[in-house]
Design a protein around this motif. Structure first.
Motif, PDB file in Angstrom:
ATOM      1  N   ILE A 110       8.183  -2.308   2.385  1.00 42.06           N
ATOM      2  CA  ILE A 110       7.225  -3.366   2.758  1.00 42.06           C
ATOM      3  C   ILE A 110       5.832  -2.911   2.159  1.00 42.06           C
ATOM      4  O   ILE A 110       4.478  -3.588   2.606  1.00 42.06           O
ATOM      5  N   GLY A 111       5.788  -1.656   1.510  1.00 48.85           N
ATOM      6  CA  GLY A 111       4.621  -1.046   1.279  1.00 48.85           C
ATOM      7  C   GLY A 111       4.219  -1.430  -0.149  1.00 48.85           C
ATOM      8  O   GLY A 111       3.432  -0.655  -0.920  1.00 48.85           O
ATOM      9  N   GLY A 112       4.761  -2.481  -0.720  1.00 50.37           N
ATOM     10  CA  GLY A 112       4.279  -2.644  -2.044  1.00 50.37           C
ATOM     11  C   GLY A 112       2.850  -3.053  -2.373  1.00 50.37           C
ATOM     12  O   GLY A 112       2.380  -2.609  -3.528  1.00 50.37           O
ATOM     13  N   ASP A 113       2.000  -3.318  -1.314  1.00 46.71           N
ATOM     14  CA  ASP A 113       0.608  -3.689  -1.671  1.00 46.71           C
ATOM     15  C   ASP A 113      -0.128  -2.314  -1.517  1.00 46.71           C
ATOM     16  O   ASP A 113      -1.016  -2.245  -2.618  1.00 46.71           O
ATOM     17  N   GLY A 114       0.382  -1.609  -1.084  1.00 47.25           N
ATOM     18  CA  GLY A 114      -0.289  -0.062  -1.160  1.00 47.25           C
ATOM     19  C   GLY A 114       0.172   0.593  -2.339  1.00 47.25           C
ATOM     20  O   GLY A 114      -0.714   1.150  -3.221  1.00 47.25           O
ATOM     21  N   GLN A 115       1.346   0.464  -2.742  1.00 49.94           N
ATOM     22  CA  GLN A 115       1.923   1.071  -4.241  1.00 49.94           C
ATOM     23  C   GLN A 115       1.107   0.377  -5.155  1.00 49.94           C
ATOM     24  O   GLN A 115       0.752   1.165  -6.205  1.00 49.94           O
ATOM     25  N   PHE A 116       0.901  -0.892  -5.154  1.00 54.40           N
ATOM     26  CA  PHE A 116       0.325  -1.676  -6.321  1.00 54.40           C
ATOM     27  C   PHE A 116      -1.266  -0.949  -6.534  1.00 54.40           C
ATOM     28  O   PHE A 116      -1.629  -0.745  -7.514  1.00 54.40           O
ATOM     29  N   LEU A 117      -1.797  -0.627  -5.143  1.00 56.08           N
ATOM     30  CA  LEU A 117      -3.313  -0.076  -5.285  1.00 56.08           C
ATOM     31  C   LEU A 117      -3.239   1.301  -5.696  1.00 56.08           C
ATOM     32  O   LEU A 117      -3.940   1.580  -6.670  1.00 56.08           O
ATOM     33  N   ILE A 118      -2.154   2.134  -5.353  1.00 56.45           N
ATOM     34  CA  ILE A 118      -2.051   3.363  -6.066  1.00 56.45           C
ATOM     35  C   ILE A 118      -1.772   3.416  -7.537  1.00 56.45           C
ATOM     36  O   ILE A 118      -2.694   4.138  -8.254  1.00 56.45           O
ATOM     37  N   VAL A 151       4.141   6.609 -11.826  1.00 53.25           N
ATOM     38  CA  VAL A 151       4.766   7.849 -10.934  1.00 53.25           C
ATOM     39  C   VAL A 151       3.611   7.965  -9.767  1.00 53.25           C
ATOM     40  O   VAL A 151       4.381   8.487  -8.502  1.00 53.25           O
ATOM     41  N   ALA A 152       2.593   7.916  -9.941  1.00 52.64           N
ATOM     42  CA  ALA A 152       1.468   8.087  -8.811  1.00 52.64           C
ATOM     43  C   ALA A 152       2.024   7.148  -7.679  1.00 52.64           C
ATOM     44  O   ALA A 152       2.253   7.630  -6.493  1.00 52.64           O
ATOM     45  N   ALA A 153       2.498   6.099  -7.913  1.00 53.03           N
ATOM     46  CA  ALA A 153       2.874   4.843  -6.995  1.00 53.03           C
ATOM     47  C   ALA A 153       4.271   5.376  -6.569  1.00 53.03           C
ATOM     48  O   ALA A 153       4.521   4.994  -5.484  1.00 53.03           O
ATOM     49  N   GLY A 154       5.036   5.816  -7.381  1.00 56.61           N
ATOM     50  CA  GLY A 154       6.352   6.055  -7.163  1.00 56.61           C
ATOM     51  C   GLY A 154       6.238   7.454  -6.042  1.00 56.61           C
ATOM     52  O   GLY A 154       7.029   7.238  -4.972  1.00 56.61           O
ATOM     53  N   LEU A 155       5.499   8.338  -5.983  1.00 58.85           N
ATOM     54  CA  LEU A 155       5.109   9.341  -5.094  1.00 58.85           C
ATOM     55  C   LEU A 155       4.891   8.593  -3.833  1.00 58.85           C
ATOM     56  O   LEU A 155       5.298   9.061  -2.719  1.00 58.85           O
ATOM     57  N   VAL A 189      -0.681  -1.310 -12.269  1.00 61.56           N
ATOM     58  CA  VAL A 189      -0.767  -0.549 -13.609  1.00 61.56           C
ATOM     59  C   VAL A 189      -1.180  -1.698 -14.557  1.00 61.56           C
ATOM     60  O   VAL A 189      -2.231  -1.670 -15.142  1.00 61.56           O
ATOM     61  N   THR A 190      -0.311  -2.867 -14.505  1.00 59.13           N
ATOM     62  CA  THR A 190      -0.580  -4.037 -15.634  1.00 59.13           C
ATOM     63  C   THR A 190      -1.812  -4.691 -15.351  1.00 59.13           C
ATOM     64  O   THR A 190      -2.409  -5.219 -16.270  1.00 59.13           O
ATOM     65  N   GLN A 191      -2.076  -4.709 -14.056  1.00 52.33           N
ATOM     66  CA  GLN A 191      -3.165  -5.433 -13.503  1.00 52.33           C
ATOM     67  C   GLN A 191      -4.575  -4.900 -14.163  1.00 52.33           C
ATOM     68  O   GLN A 191      -5.338  -5.593 -14.533  1.00 52.33           O
ATOM     69  N   SER A 192      -4.689  -3.663 -14.091  1.00 50.60           N
ATOM     70  CA  SER A 192      -5.711  -2.826 -14.813  1.00 50.60           C
ATOM     71  C   SER A 192      -5.741  -2.766 -16.293  1.00 50.60           C
ATOM     72  O   SER A 192      -6.372  -3.341 -16.962  1.00 50.60           O
ATOM     73  N   LEU A 193      -4.529  -2.192 -16.733  1.00 51.47           N
ATOM     74  CA  LEU A 193      -4.436  -2.200 -18.342  1.00 51.47           C
ATOM     75  C   LEU A 193      -4.160  -3.257 -18.933  1.00 51.47           C
ATOM     76  O   LEU A 193      -4.427  -3.373 -20.270  1.00 51.47           O
ATOM     77  N   GLY A 194      -3.856  -4.422 -18.259  1.00 54.20           N
ATOM     78  CA  GLY A 194      -3.432  -5.560 -19.164  1.00 54.20           C
ATOM     79  C   GLY A 194      -4.507  -6.848 -18.876  1.00 54.20           C
ATOM     80  O   GLY A 194      -4.824  -7.821 -19.576  1.00 54.20           O
TER      81      GLY A 194
END
Lengths: 366, 308
Positions: free
Chosen positions: A95-103, A132-136, A266-271
């Motif tokens: 349920i932590g997708g939003d946090g991982q998104f931000l990382i 990988v940062a979000a993966g960790l 990542v794609t939110q920023s880079l794209g």
């Protein structure tokens, strides 16, 4: 003999077809119910739901630009939907997708503006580094679950808020660009995902999302790891008994799940944004990802379809508000109803049992 | 000057802790009966909205409080039905309710007031002043004058403790959450107890919601809970699923919040405010990981029960 085999094979094929059809029933019913409830809300405030839904449809399919923009809205939802689905397959609830998104968002942005590198190194570095940062970040919840039995729902909720305030701090402090706006500096051109069309914002992030969906499919059904993950999801004790290390697979599954949700950021920023803005709350891609995964029956192909549906809803909601006068939040209501109905699958079982029982009783009387 | 700051800090802590205490108590009942309730956030939001509407329509904030509690119970009943009767995943059901709450409150806000962002000001609940205590220096400044929600929340902690640990009903709630099959075998109606416990959690969360819109403020702001339901969840866990523990945890989290606010108004930056804001969540993870004490949920928490 050969004929017999052929018949058996045909029967099997037919069965598969029916099974596939049956698995579509509940998602389709859920979407219809969601749209109906949405229509009731529109009627209640004196708006025309038919007009609103036509606007919605046209916003996605009326023009090439609209369609491309819908795919832009679809992209992050494919990632977060895959993230939830992948974890679900291990019996875990991310349920932590939003946090991982931000990382993923902040890490890829930092890699994007801090380094000056040639494109073929810089883009993969920012993309994979953010991932990988979000993966960790996600894997940590898996670690706590595997080693200490801490419920991943609670950890991932808590880590959502930690990520929110961490990114808020970084974008407003150490990583803030000079100037008034709380945001990081812009990333280098070498870290940007290329645009796919001469107009609009559709970019290679969408391609990455489709590739990710295929990779998830491949991992789950074509590798030993995927087999183990699904086995742990079905029955952790049995899997352990069969020599599969449940703990290791939990950590790995949450890591991969985190990577997937991170790619949305990542794609939110880079794209799209080419920098990280200070967040004031969650965009909610992680939560919508839950709806997407449920609707897609935790299958990558289903996730892509589900993400596209919610992409249409999100893109269309703005136009519905400005043209049909329906508050855009009706989309969230529809979304919630869809989740509730897919989750309450048992309701349909109950209903069909009732009907069967009723039929049996009436036929008994006859 | 320093003493005044400390007094105002403690006063604010209590004020900020009240909604957390109320919602955390709700969480205690629900989870003790075996139903995970992450819908606390959404229930608080809907209740905050309804409290504002009640006060707006009648001019009487207490009608708003009643509306908040009623709708809190109603939404919780939906969660109960979906997760107890339909045996849906309780986290999924809670998530759906949270999304619904965010959508429906913003939707209604636009429809009723044709404005995005916030409602007009309404009559808020008047502060209560405690006789005698208010006249005691320092203590009176901290405790003497607050919104009624502060006092109600403290009374409800005592009430919840008594109900959960000193009455047959409390024993039933706890047994249903630990071992539903065993409870069933001695004639306890598992479904009924769980329904009551989950609906109670909605009533508590409803009060918490009202305490935001017509207690702390006098209007509804879009998404005004901003994670307080989840902090309450954290307080419940940090407090080891007990009313008294939840109280202490909520006070601690309220203190972190007050410190953050004070630092901001005084322009202090010895510690970034974001670190204070994230403190409750970090502490909760540490507690869960066993770094600070231990936190073990009820054994059957989150599992639906199928009667045989």
């Amino acid at each position: 003999m050969a004929d017999n085999d052929k018949i058996v094979a045909e029967k099997k094929e037919e069965n598969r077809y029916y099974k596939w059809l049956a698995s579509m029933i509940i998602p389709v019913l859920a979407v219809i119910t969601g749209l109906l409830v949405g229509a009731i809300f529109m009627l209640a405030i004196g708006r025309d739901p038919v007009q609103a839904y036509i606007v919605l449809f046209n916003s996605a399919f009326g023009s090439l630009n609209g369609f491309a923009e819908t795919l832009v809205n679809t992209t992050p939802l494919i990632f977060t939907g895959l993230a939830v689905a992948f974890a679900f397959r291990t019996g875990l609830f991310n349920i932590g997708g939003d946090g991982q998104f931000l990382i993923g968002y902040i890490a890829s942005t930092w890699l994007g503006f801090f380094f000056q590198l040639p494109l073929f190194i810089h883009l993969p570095l920012a993309l994979l580094g953010g991932m990988v940062a979000a993966g960790l970040w996600g894997g940590f919840a898996g670690l706590l679950k595997a080693k200490l039995g801490v419920h991943e729902v609670i950890t991932t909720i808590m880590m959502n808020y930690i990520a929110l305030y961490l990114v808020s701090y970084l974008t407003g402090g150490p990583l803030k660009a000079s100037g008034f706006m709380p945001a990081t500096p812009k990333i280098a051109d070498t870290a940007k995902l290329m645009r796919l069309l001469p107009f609009g914002r559709l970019n290679a992030g969408f391609i990455v999302a489709l590739v990710a969906a295929y990779i998830v499919y491949y991992i789950l059904w074509r590798t030993t790891l995927g087999y183990e993950i699904r086995a742990v999801g079905l029955n952790p004790n049995a899997a352990e008994y069969g020599g599969i290390k449940a703990a290791r697979n939990m950590i790995l599954a949450m890591f991969i799940s985190g990577c997937l949700a991170g790619l949305a950021g990542v794609t939110q920023s880079l794209g799209l944004e080419f920098r990280a803005y200070q967040p004031f709350g969650f965009i909610g891609y992680g939560f919508t990802g839950i709806a997407v995964a449920l609707l897609g029956k935790n299958h990558p192909a289903g996730v892509v379809l589900g993400a596209f549906l919610f992409g249409i809803l999100q893109r269309g909601s703005m136009l519905m508000q400005s043209i049909a006068g329906v508050p855009k939040e009706v989309i969230e209501i529809i979304q919630a109803i869809i989740i509730l109905f897919v989750a309450a699958e048992y309701l349909f079982t109950l209903l069909s049992n009732r009907i069967k029982k009723y039929r049996k009783e009436t036929s008994d009387v006859n | 000057m320093l003493i005044n700051n400390i007094i105002s800090l403690l006063n604010t802590s209590l004020r900020m802790a009240a909604p957390l205490i109320l919602a955390a108590l709700g969480g205690v009942f629900s989870e003790r009966s075996g139903v995970i309730n992450i819908a606390l956030e959404g229930i608080m939001l809907i209740s905050a909205f309804m409290a504002m509407v009640g006060s707006y329509l009648t001019g009487n904030p207490w009608i708003g409080v009643l509306a908040a509690v009623f709708f809190g119970g109603l939404v919780a009943a939906v969660h109960a039905f979906v997760s107890i009767h339909l045996k849906a995943n309780q986290v999924v059901s809670g998530t759906a309710i949270n999304i619904f709450a965010a959508g429906v409150t913003s939707f209604m806000l636009r429809v009723m007031f044709e404005s995005a962002g916030q409602s007009p000001s309404v009559t808020k609940v008047k502060d209560w002043t405690l006789p005698i205590i208010n006249d005691i220096p320092i203590l009176g400044d901290i405790l003497g004058k607050h919104t009624p929600f502060v006092y109600i929340s403290l009374i409800l902690v005592v009430f919840s403790y008594w109900l959960l640990f000193k009455t047959p009903f409390g024993l039933r709630v706890r047994s249903v959450g630990e071992h539903p099959a065993a409870a069933d075998s001695v004639g306890i109606n598992v479904y009924k107890i769980r329904y009551i416990a989950v609906i109670m959690s909605g009533l508590f969360a409803g009060l918490a919601g009202a305490s935001l819109s017509i207690g702390l403020l006098d209007l509804f702001v879009e998404n005004m809970t901003s994670g307080r339901g989840f902090i309450a969840l954290a307080a419940m866990i940090f407090g080891k699923w007990t009313p008294q523990g939840a109280l202490l945890a909520a006070l601690l989290f309220g203190f972190a919040d007050a410190l953050q606010m004070l630092a901001q108004t005084m322009g202090l930056s010895f510690i970034p405010r974001q670190f204070l804001l994230m403190a409750p969540y970090i502490l909760t993870i540490l507690a869960l990981a066993g770094v600070i004490g231990s936190a073990n949920p009820p054994a059957a928490d989150g599992e639906s029960y199928e009667k045989e």
